[in-house]
Design a protein around this motif. Structure first.
Motif, PDB file in Angstrom:
ATOM      1  N   ASN A 259       0.802  -1.215   0.000  1.00 55.74           N
ATOM      2  CA  ASN A 259       0.000   0.000   0.000  1.00 55.74           C
ATOM      3  C   ASN A 259       0.840   1.272   0.000  1.00 55.74           C
ATOM      4  N   ASN A 260       2.024   1.207   0.606  1.00 57.74           N
ATOM      5  CA  ASN A 260       2.856   2.401   0.733  1.00 57.74           C
ATOM      6  C   ASN A 260       3.995   2.438  -0.278  1.00 57.74           C
ATOM      7  N   ILE A 261       4.604   1.291  -0.491  1.00 50.21           N
ATOM      8  CA  ILE A 261       5.830   1.193  -1.275  1.00 50.21           C
ATOM      9  C   ILE A 261       5.723   0.047  -2.272  1.00 50.21           C
ATOM     10  N   VAL A 262       6.200   0.297  -3.480  1.00 49.86           N
ATOM     11  CA  VAL A 262       6.340  -0.751  -4.489  1.00 49.86           C
ATOM     12  C   VAL A 262       7.786  -0.715  -4.960  1.00 49.86           C
TER      13      VAL A 262
ATOM     14  N   LEU B 235       7.037  -0.021 -14.208  1.00 51.71           N
ATOM     15  CA  LEU B 235       6.300   0.854 -13.314  1.00 51.71           C
ATOM     16  C   LEU B 235       5.023   0.178 -12.849  1.00 51.71           C
ATOM     17  N   LEU B 236       4.826   0.203 -11.543  1.00 54.93           N
ATOM     18  CA  LEU B 236       3.597  -0.321 -10.957  1.00 54.93           C
ATOM     19  C   LEU B 236       3.007   0.792 -10.123  1.00 54.93           C
ATOM     20  N   ASP B 237       1.831   1.282 -10.473  1.00 53.56           N
ATOM     21  CA  ASP B 237       1.260   2.364  -9.681  1.00 53.56           C
ATOM     22  C   ASP B 237      -0.013   1.897  -8.994  1.00 53.56           C
ATOM     23  N   GLY B 238      -0.477   2.736  -8.077  1.00 49.72           N
ATOM     24  CA  GLY B 238      -1.617   2.352  -7.273  1.00 49.72           C
ATOM     25  C   GLY B 238      -2.940   2.496  -7.969  1.00 49.72           C
ATOM     26  N   THR B 239      -2.944   3.070  -9.154  1.00 52.07           N
ATOM     27  CA  THR B 239      -4.201   3.297  -9.853  1.00 52.07           C
ATOM     28  C   THR B 239      -4.644   2.066 -10.628  1.00 52.07           C
ATOM     29  N   SER B 240      -3.710   1.463 -11.348  1.00 50.76           N
ATOM     30  CA  SER B 240      -4.104   0.407 -12.272  1.00 50.76           C
ATOM     31  C   SER B 240      -3.650  -0.981 -11.850  1.00 50.76           C
TER      32      SER B 240
ATOM     33  N   ASP C 196      -1.351   6.778  -4.759  1.00 52.96           N
ATOM     34  CA  ASP C 196      -0.011   7.326  -4.942  1.00 52.96           C
ATOM     35  C   ASP C 196       1.037   6.716  -4.001  1.00 52.96           C
ATOM     36  N   PRO C 197       1.245   5.389  -4.093  1.00 54.46           N
ATOM     37  CA  PRO C 197       2.378   4.821  -3.359  1.00 54.46           C
ATOM     38  C   PRO C 197       3.687   5.306  -3.977  1.00 54.46           C
ATOM     39  N   ILE C 198       4.772   5.092  -3.279  1.00 53.46           N
ATOM     40  CA  ILE C 198       6.080   5.430  -3.831  1.00 53.46           C
ATOM     41  C   ILE C 198       6.613   4.226  -4.603  1.00 53.46           C
ATOM     42  N   ASN C 199       6.953   4.435  -5.866  1.00 56.36           N
ATOM     43  CA  ASN C 199       7.586   3.403  -6.678  1.00 56.36           C
ATOM     44  C   ASN C 199       9.096   3.562  -6.579  1.00 56.36           C
ATOM     45  N   ILE C 200       9.773   2.545  -6.092  1.00 60.51           N
ATOM     46  CA  ILE C 200      11.226   2.579  -5.980  1.00 60.51           C
ATOM     47  C   ILE C 200      11.809   1.648  -7.028  1.00 60.51           C
ATOM     48  N   ARG C 201      12.525   2.207  -7.988  1.00 64.73           N
ATOM     49  CA  ARG C 201      13.123   1.435  -9.071  1.00 64.73           C
ATOM     50  C   ARG C 201      14.551   1.072  -8.683  1.00 64.73           C
ATOM     51  N   VAL C 202      14.779  -0.180  -8.405  1.00 62.96           N
ATOM     52  CA  VAL C 202      16.092  -0.669  -8.000  1.00 62.96           C
ATOM     53  C   VAL C 202      16.945  -0.941  -9.237  1.00 62.96           C
TER      54      VAL C 202
ATOM     55  N   CYS D 143      11.188   6.919  -7.168  1.00 66.82           N
ATOM     56  CA  CYS D 143      12.580   7.031  -6.742  1.00 66.82           C
ATOM     57  C   CYS D 143      13.414   6.085  -7.605  1.00 66.82           C
ATOM     58  N   LYS D 144      14.448   6.623  -8.206  1.00 66.98           N
ATOM     59  CA  LYS D 144      15.329   5.825  -9.059  1.00 66.98           C
ATOM     60  C   LYS D 144      16.656   5.609  -8.341  1.00 66.98           C
TER      61      LYS D 144
END
Length: 537
Positions: free
Chosen positions: A203-206, A213-218, A291-297, A319-320
């Motif tokens: 719910n908070n972080i992906v 990209l994985l967002d909280g909308t779709s 609007d969770p935060i997407n962190i791209r590792v 966040c990249k």
């Protein structure tokens, strides 16, 4: 009541204590040990028990005096009908498929209290997979067929990570069990009211790899395969960051750090109604979600960097994180907590300043302040005692004990000579941020020296210890300062925040700390130092 059964005594006590009728209480179990009798009772509605509304009463044996009492009984504003609309056979099939296991020949009908103060009717079904070592009680909504929640009988959530108070992998990983704060994240880190995940999404972080990209909308957070939520990936310093095992370690650590910062910030006032990052706002129904935060590792292309893009409330932040080649083998910034917390801090300052627009840190000076707040937040998370030492950020990831800044942050003007006047002539925001972060380091040191340090500051924001007061003023000041603040405006916001929350009890301490680095009462245009404090200080 002496001579009555434990069940009768417990029922009588609870009916009076909770003002409940007898039909609302079901005795579940009890025992006597070492002179104490323990009773456990469930809340009931229409003869159906709640699985997570339990009361416990302890009596002193033989004289019936109550030694302790606890209750998670609820008063839901909405309760689902007691007759299922979905058959149990179908519910079992759903649970078996989603949890990749077999029905363990046990189910019951129950109510499940939810964080939004409602109660749903569920089938509580045991699902087991011997080969994968998983064993769940699945709560399938008896009206919709949705998997509403889980109990994991094998273990709770466990993550091998760099604990948040450690700067980086250089200080070692540990296995941490159930670190989530269920006040800030009521469904935990992998679930909300409609979604759940067995991976590093929630719910908070992906957290995910590269540019996907994985967002909280779709997105649905439901993975194809459920396993016990144990993320045990040791990071190998002798291998390149891009090996599969190190990539998993990075993904897990970024997920952990992101969620810890979410829960910490929530505790100190950064919530859905104050423009934080959540897919589902859960209890704040009038706030914006999605609007969770997407962190791209291990973002590519690129290296030796970490960034965080902060859009307005209601749009996910990205966040990249990149691989760093300052050492051989390469290192992953996802294992550098100090840098990662710094990046997440941009989301906090960007959203709180200006009411969620994320457009109020745009001038050169304001952007510099943003860098300073982020460094200050990173430093706060790594404090381990009341002993204030000089602070360096980015030492491990940059393979340099001096870290990423010009000077260590310090109360010594010899170690760090930066003052308000040091802002003059700067053309980029990073050196401006170093000035502000060092001033805040001095504020922090003064507060802790006067009021002490709390080891429980991550979860208890209501003490008067110096580190707690500092973070309260940190968050409060961001919320009340003007759009595109200057140093003097940011300073004034801290003074006002102290007046608002603490009645101005830290006024002189704050002014003295600011003035010690040139940001006194008369600090003025042109970045001219001033050491004046108000009369009476």
């Amino acid at each position: 009541m002496v001579g009555e059964s434990l069940e009768s005594r417990a029922r009588f006590f609870l009916e009076a204590k909770a003002n409940l009728t007898r039909s609302c209480i079901e005795y579940h179990s009890g025992f006597a040990l070492d002179g104490i009798e323990h009773a456990y009772l469930h809340q009931v509605h229409n003869g159906i028990p709640f699985v997570n509304a339990v009361a416990n009463v302890a009596f002193k044996e033989f004289d019936d005096s109550v030694l302790s009492y606890g209750s998670s009984f609820v008063n839901p504003h909405k309760i689902a009908p007691s007759k299922p609309a979905f058959d149990v056979k179908s519910a079992i099939e759903i649970a078996e498929k989603m949890l990749d296991g077999d029905y363990n020949q046990r189910f019951r009908l129950a109510y499940l209290a939810r964080p939004d103060n409602s109660a749903i009717l569920v089938y509580a079904i045991h699902i087991r997979n011997e080969e994968a070592n998983t064993f769940y009680e699945a709560f399938v909504d008896a009206h919709t067929g949705e998997l509403a929640s889980l109990t994991n009988f094998v273990a709770g959530m466990a993550y091998r990570v760099v604990p948040i108070q450690r700067a980086s992998f250089a200080e070692g990983q540990e296995m941490i069990v159930n670190p989530e704060d269920l006040t800030a994240s009521p469904y935990g880190w992998h679930e909300n009211r409609t979604m759940m995940s067995a991976g590093t999404a929630g719910n908070n972080i992906v957290t995910h790899v590269g540019t996907s990209l994985l967002d909280g909308t779709s997105a649905s957070f439901m993975d194809d395969e459920w396993k016990a939520l144990i993320f045990d990936y040791p990071y190998s310093a002798s291998a390149a960051a891009t090996t599969d095992e190190n990539l998993d370690a990075a993904r897990v650590n970024a997920f952990y750090v992101g969620n810890i910062v979410h829960d910490l910030a929530w505790k100190y006032g950064f919530r859905p109604l104050t423009f934080n990052f959540q897919a589902d706002t859960i209890t704040d129904q009038w706030a914006r979600g999605d609007d969770p935060i997407n962190i791209r590792v291990q973002t590519t292309p690129g290296s030796n960097d970490a960034t965080c893009t902060v859009p307005p409330d209601g749009t996910p932040s990205v966040c990249k994180l990149y691989v760093w080649n300052k050492s051989s083998p390469t290192r992953d910034v996802s294992l550098a907590n100090d840098v990662l917390v710094h990046e997440l801090g941009h989301g906090i300052s960007g959203r709180l300043t200006g009411g969620g627009t994320a457009a109020c840190l745009q001038t050169l000076e304001a952007r510099g302040l943003g860098e300073g707040w982020s460094d200050a937040l990173a430093e706060w998370t790594e404090q381990k005692s009341a002993v204030i030492t000089d602070y360096v950020i980015g030492a491990w990831i940059n393979n340099n004990p001096a870290g990423l800044r010009t000077y260590p942050y310090s109360t010594s003007a010899v170690t760090n000579p930066l003052r308000y006047s040091s802002v003059a002539g700067q053309t980029t925001h990073y050196p401006i941020g170093e000035v502000w972060a060092n001033i805040l380091h001095n504020v922090y040191a003064a507060l802790v020296a006067m009021h002490g340090w709390s080891a429980s500051a991550f979860t208890d924001p209501d003490t008067t210890h110096g580190n707690v007061v500092f973070l309260r003023l940190f968050f409060d000041g961001l919320s009340i300062q003007p759009c595109n603040p200057t140093f003097t405006a940011a300073r004034d916001a801290w003074i006002q925040a102290d007046l608002n929350r603490y009645g101005g009890s830290h006024k002189c301490l704050l002014w003295t700390a600011f003035a010690s680095r040139g940001l006194g009462v008369n600090a003025g245009p042109g970045y001219i130092d001033d050491s004046t404090v108000p009369a009476g200080c």
